[in-house]
Design a protein around this motif. Structure first.
Motif, PDB file in Angstrom:
ATOM      1  N   LYS A  35       0.860  -1.184   0.000  1.00  0.00           N
ATOM      2  CA  LYS A  35       0.000   0.000   0.000  1.00  0.00           C
ATOM      3  C   LYS A  35       0.894   1.230   0.000  1.00  0.00           C
ATOM      4  CE  LYS A  35      -3.804   2.094   2.607  1.00  0.00           C
ATOM      5  NZ  LYS A  35      -4.604   2.019   3.862  1.00  0.00           N
ATOM      6  N   PHE A  36       0.720   2.098  -0.996  1.00  0.00           N
ATOM      7  CA  PHE A  36       1.661   3.201  -1.150  1.00  0.00           C
ATOM      8  C   PHE A  36       0.983   4.385  -1.843  1.00  0.00           C
ATOM      9  CE2 PHE A  36       5.462   5.402  -2.547  1.00  0.00           C
ATOM     10  CZ  PHE A  36       6.335   5.166  -1.492  1.00  0.00           C
ATOM     11  N   PRO A  37       1.263   5.644  -1.391  1.00  0.00           N
ATOM     12  CA  PRO A  37       2.253   6.047  -0.396  1.00  0.00           C
ATOM     13  C   PRO A  37       1.894   5.600   1.036  1.00  0.00           C
ATOM     14  CG  PRO A  37       1.696   7.892  -1.833  1.00  0.00           C
ATOM     15  CD  PRO A  37       0.691   6.801  -2.096  1.00  0.00           C
ATOM     16  N   SER A  38       0.801   6.117   1.587  1.00  0.00           N
ATOM     17  CA  SER A  38       0.301   5.685   2.878  1.00  0.00           C
ATOM     18  C   SER A  38       1.422   5.623   3.920  1.00  0.00           C
ATOM     19  CB  SER A  38      -0.418   4.336   2.731  1.00  0.00           C
ATOM     20  OG  SER A  38      -1.127   4.021   3.898  1.00  0.00           O
ATOM     21  N   TYR A  39       1.283   4.714   4.901  1.00  0.00           N
ATOM     22  CA  TYR A  39       2.272   4.614   5.968  1.00  0.00           C
ATOM     23  C   TYR A  39       3.607   4.082   5.457  1.00  0.00           C
ATOM     24  CZ  TYR A  39       0.658  -0.235   5.814  1.00  0.00           C
ATOM     25  OH  TYR A  39       0.315  -1.499   5.384  1.00  0.00           O
ATOM     26  N   ASN A  40       3.590   3.407   4.301  1.00  0.00           N
ATOM     27  CA  ASN A  40       4.847   2.890   3.757  1.00  0.00           C
ATOM     28  C   ASN A  40       5.741   4.002   3.208  1.00  0.00           C
ATOM     29  OD1 ASN A  40       4.730  -0.019   4.118  1.00  0.00           O
ATOM     30  ND2 ASN A  40       2.956   0.051   2.759  1.00  0.00           N
ATOM     31  N   ALA A  41       5.188   5.160   2.950  1.00  0.00           N
ATOM     32  CA  ALA A  41       5.997   6.338   2.636  1.00  0.00           C
ATOM     33  C   ALA A  41       6.256   7.156   3.897  1.00  0.00           C
ATOM     34  CB  ALA A  41       5.307   7.202   1.590  1.00  0.00           C
ATOM     35  N   LEU A  42       5.276   7.163   4.804  1.00  0.00           N
ATOM     36  CA  LEU A  42       5.416   7.946   6.037  1.00  0.00           C
ATOM     37  C   LEU A  42       6.594   7.463   6.878  1.00  0.00           C
ATOM     38  CD1 LEU A  42       4.203  10.082   7.979  1.00  0.00           C
ATOM     39  CD2 LEU A  42       2.784   8.247   8.932  1.00  0.00           C
ATOM     40  N   VAL A  43       6.782   6.146   6.956  1.00  0.00           N
ATOM     41  CA  VAL A  43       7.826   5.589   7.829  1.00  0.00           C
ATOM     42  C   VAL A  43       9.228   6.038   7.407  1.00  0.00           C
ATOM     43  CG1 VAL A  43       8.938   3.441   8.578  1.00  0.00           C
ATOM     44  CG2 VAL A  43       6.452   3.644   8.643  1.00  0.00           C
ATOM     45  N   PRO A  44       9.658   5.835   6.148  1.00  0.00           N
ATOM     46  CA  PRO A  44      11.001   6.311   5.784  1.00  0.00           C
ATOM     47  C   PRO A  44      11.150   7.827   5.841  1.00  0.00           C
ATOM     48  CG  PRO A  44       9.841   5.476   3.849  1.00  0.00           C
ATOM     49  CD  PRO A  44       9.031   5.096   5.034  1.00  0.00           C
ATOM     50  N   CYS A  45      10.058   8.566   5.596  1.00  0.00           N
ATOM     51  CA  CYS A  45      10.126  10.022   5.710  1.00  0.00           C
ATOM     52  C   CYS A  45      10.357  10.440   7.164  1.00  0.00           C
ATOM     53  CB  CYS A  45       8.845  10.658   5.183  1.00  0.00           C
ATOM     54  SG  CYS A  45       8.655  10.553   3.397  1.00  0.00           S
ATOM     55  N   LEU A  46       9.673   9.762   8.082  1.00  0.00           N
ATOM     56  CA  LEU A  46       9.888  10.029   9.497  1.00  0.00           C
ATOM     57  C   LEU A  46      11.330   9.694   9.885  1.00  0.00           C
ATOM     58  CD1 LEU A  46       8.810  10.768  12.295  1.00  0.00           C
ATOM     59  CD2 LEU A  46       8.020   8.395  12.546  1.00  0.00           C
ATOM     60  N   GLY A  47      11.846   8.580   9.351  1.00  0.00           N
ATOM     61  CA  GLY A  47      13.239   8.221   9.614  1.00  0.00           C
ATOM     62  C   GLY A  47      14.199   9.278   9.114  1.00  0.00           C
ATOM     63  N   THR A  48      13.938   9.808   7.932  1.00  0.00           N
ATOM     64  CA  THR A  48      14.788  10.864   7.375  1.00  0.00           C
ATOM     65  C   THR A  48      14.786  12.096   8.270  1.00  0.00           C
ATOM     66  OG1 THR A  48      14.234  10.074   5.153  1.00  0.00           O
ATOM     67  CG2 THR A  48      15.229  12.250   5.321  1.00  0.00           C
ATOM     68  N   ALA A  49      13.605  12.483   8.738  1.00  0.00           N
ATOM     69  CA  ALA A  49      13.501  13.644   9.621  1.00  0.00           C
ATOM     70  C   ALA A  49      14.288  13.428  10.912  1.00  0.00           C
ATOM     71  CB  ALA A  49      12.029  13.931   9.925  1.00  0.00           C
ATOM     72  N   LEU A  50      14.262  12.212  11.442  1.00  0.00           N
ATOM     73  CA  LEU A  50      15.012  11.917  12.673  1.00  0.00           C
ATOM     74  C   LEU A  50      16.509  12.046  12.448  1.00  0.00           C
ATOM     75  CD1 LEU A  50      13.059   8.845  14.134  1.00  0.00           C
ATOM     76  CD2 LEU A  50      13.020  11.212  14.951  1.00  0.00           C
ATOM     77  N   VAL A  51      16.985  11.555  11.308  1.00  0.00           N
ATOM     78  CA  VAL A  51      18.417  11.650  11.013  1.00  0.00           C
ATOM     79  C   VAL A  51      18.834  13.109  10.855  1.00  0.00           C
ATOM     80  CG1 VAL A  51      20.251  11.005   9.401  1.00  0.00           C
ATOM     81  CG2 VAL A  51      18.471   9.353   9.955  1.00  0.00           C
ATOM     82  N   ILE A  52      18.008  13.906  10.182  1.00  0.00           N
ATOM     83  CA  ILE A  52      18.313  15.332  10.023  1.00  0.00           C
ATOM     84  C   ILE A  52      18.363  16.020  11.390  1.00  0.00           C
ATOM     85  CG2 ILE A  52      17.442  17.519   9.113  1.00  0.00           C
ATOM     86  CD1 ILE A  52      16.252  15.911   6.771  1.00  0.00           C
ATOM     87  N   TRP A  53      17.428  15.668  12.255  1.00  0.00           N
ATOM     88  CA  TRP A  53      17.369  16.265  13.594  1.00  0.00           C
ATOM     89  C   TRP A  53      18.608  15.923  14.414  1.00  0.00           C
ATOM     90  CZ3 TRP A  53      14.293  13.921  18.181  1.00  0.00           C
ATOM     91  CH2 TRP A  53      14.282  14.815  19.259  1.00  0.00           C
ATOM     92  N   ALA A  54      19.076  14.691  14.310  1.00  0.00           N
ATOM     93  CA  ALA A  54      20.160  14.185  15.170  1.00  0.00           C
ATOM     94  C   ALA A  54      21.531  14.502  14.580  1.00  0.00           C
ATOM     95  CB  ALA A  54      19.988  12.680  15.376  1.00  0.00           C
ATOM     96  N   GLN A  55      21.792  15.773  14.336  1.00  0.00           N
ATOM     97  CA  GLN A  55      23.038  16.158  13.666  1.00  0.00           C
ATOM     98  C   GLN A  55      24.239  16.182  14.599  1.00  0.00           C
ATOM     99  OE1 GLN A  55      23.349  20.462  12.696  1.00  0.00           O
ATOM    100  NE2 GLN A  55      21.253  20.609  13.465  1.00  0.00           N
ATOM    101  N   ASN A  56      24.018  16.048  15.912  1.00  0.00           N
ATOM    102  CA  ASN A  56      25.117  16.149  16.870  1.00  0.00           C
ATOM    103  C   ASN A  56      25.713  14.805  17.260  1.00  0.00           C
ATOM    104  OD1 ASN A  56      24.893  18.912  16.945  1.00  0.00           O
ATOM    105  ND2 ASN A  56      23.575  18.953  18.750  1.00  0.00           N
TER     106      ASN A  56
END
Length: 375
Positions: free
Chosen positions: A259-280
């Protein structure tokens, strides 16, 4: 103030390699197409940061300068790739495929190729591997995002007394609305007339920008997250590692049948945002920003534009599924051509050196319009 972050270029590398390896047929990367969603989240963060910081620091925003920078970044390579794709297709394709290629080229140059492919196909259709410009749908979505996003952010910051707080509420409202609208459509819960207008729910939510807006917004919301501890923080590394895991879920476990985009797109996007946030972090950001990772990220736009026409034309010439040797050949051609175009065209026009004569704004615009009209 914008500062260069090599770890973000490393994220771009993960995104573009995922897409390329999926397209050339490596089955291990069954969900590699979510690399596009990773790109969307990165763009959402960077563009929102540029606009909000300039508006808050100076009290105004230079729209013309913003769009000129985007044009210098995107247009020269796009025009070259479309021209080369048309030329090769004219000599290689039969008439019916050449006509379809011409149609997709016109829509690509107008930044609405996502609408063309929405009306004429699905991304995973059997004939998709005969459409050398199919991948420009994501560029069209991004350019449509550029069209509306500055006005929305600057307008909210200018009109609302509470500034950033009001903007956060607007982003949350628009993001949730974008995601929920896609879910309603995919699950057939909307009004009948909306379902009929959608043509096909999966194709509609895949190609059209309103149903992808939440992916950009997830990146933008990073600006409102609290700053993590000091440099070389273990907590930052744990957050970044969690983000990498969420991205890996999309790349390795999502498939064309998911099923796509749905949660299958939301999950990697959320992961990307976490990596961007954790720059330290002590390890993850450093690993993402090492030389080869950062370099591939810098040429990722050119890699993305060139890899799909190269794959389509090689497969058409091969007249059969690509073997390992074929995949290696396509990858080699893609990387060599991309590095060449980046250093000879994209980089000089985007960041001209003092020794190199720079096209002024009017000349640059006229040249791009002229080339576009010829194509």
């Amino acid at each position: 103030m914008q500062t260069y972050r090599p770890d973000i270029d490393g994220l771009r590398t993960i995104a573009v390699l995922s897409v390329i390896l999926f397209h050339v047929g490596y089955s291990q990367f069954g969900g590699g197409f979510v690399g596009v969603d990773i790109f969307f989240t990165i763009s959402g963060y960077l563009i929102t940061k540029i606009i909000v910081e300039e508006k808050c620091e100076t009290g105004k925003f230079d729209f013309f300068r913003f769009y000129m920078r985007r044009a210098r970044r995107l247009l020269p390579t796009l025009l070259l790739v479309v021209a080369a794709t048309l030329l090769v297709g004219f000599f290689m394709f039969p008439k019916d495929l050449t006509q379809d290629l011409g149609g997709s080229a016109v829509y690509s140059l107008l930044s609405i190729s996502n609408i063309y492919f929405w009306l004429n196909s699905g991304y995973f259709d059997a004939g998709a591997n005969l459409r050398p410009l199919l991948h420009t749908w994501s560029l069209a979505v991004e350019e449509q995002f550029y069209l509306v996003w500055p006005a929305l952010l600057v307008g909210t910051l200018s009109l609302a007394a509470s500034g950033r707080k009001a903007l956060l509420i607007v982003l949350l409202f628009v993001g949730c609305g974008s995601f929920l609208a896609g879910e309603l459509l995919l699950n057939g819960w909307g009004p009948t007339y909306i379902q009929q207008l959608a043509i096909d729910a999966e194709t509609t939510t895949f190609f059209l920008a309103p149903f992808r807006m939440y992916e950009f917004i997830l990146g933008g919301l990073v600006l409102w997250l609290p700053k993590l501890g000091p440099k070389r923080s273990l907590l930052s590394d744990l957050i970044a590692l969690t983000g990498i895991g969420l991205m890996a879920y999309g790349i390795f476990f999502v498939t064309e049948e998911s099923k796509f985009p749905s949660y299958n797109a939301l999950v990697p996007c959320l992961g990307t945002a976490l990596v961007i946030w954790a720059q330290n972090g002590r390890f993850i950001p450093v690993a993402l920003g090492i030389g080869p990772m950062a370099y591939l990220g810098r040429i990722s736009y050119t890699l993305y534009l060139i890899h799909w026409p190269a794959t389509v034309y090689y497969g058409f010439w091969r007249a059969g599924p690509l073997e390992n040797a074929d995949r290696i050949a396509v990858l080699a051609v893609t990387f060599v051509l991309s590095a060449t175009v980046y250093h000879l065209l994209e980089k000089p026009l985007r960041r001209p050196t003092p020794k190199r004569q720079q096209l002024n704004r009017s000349a640059f615009g006229l040249v791009c319009c002229f080339v576009g009209l010829i194509l």
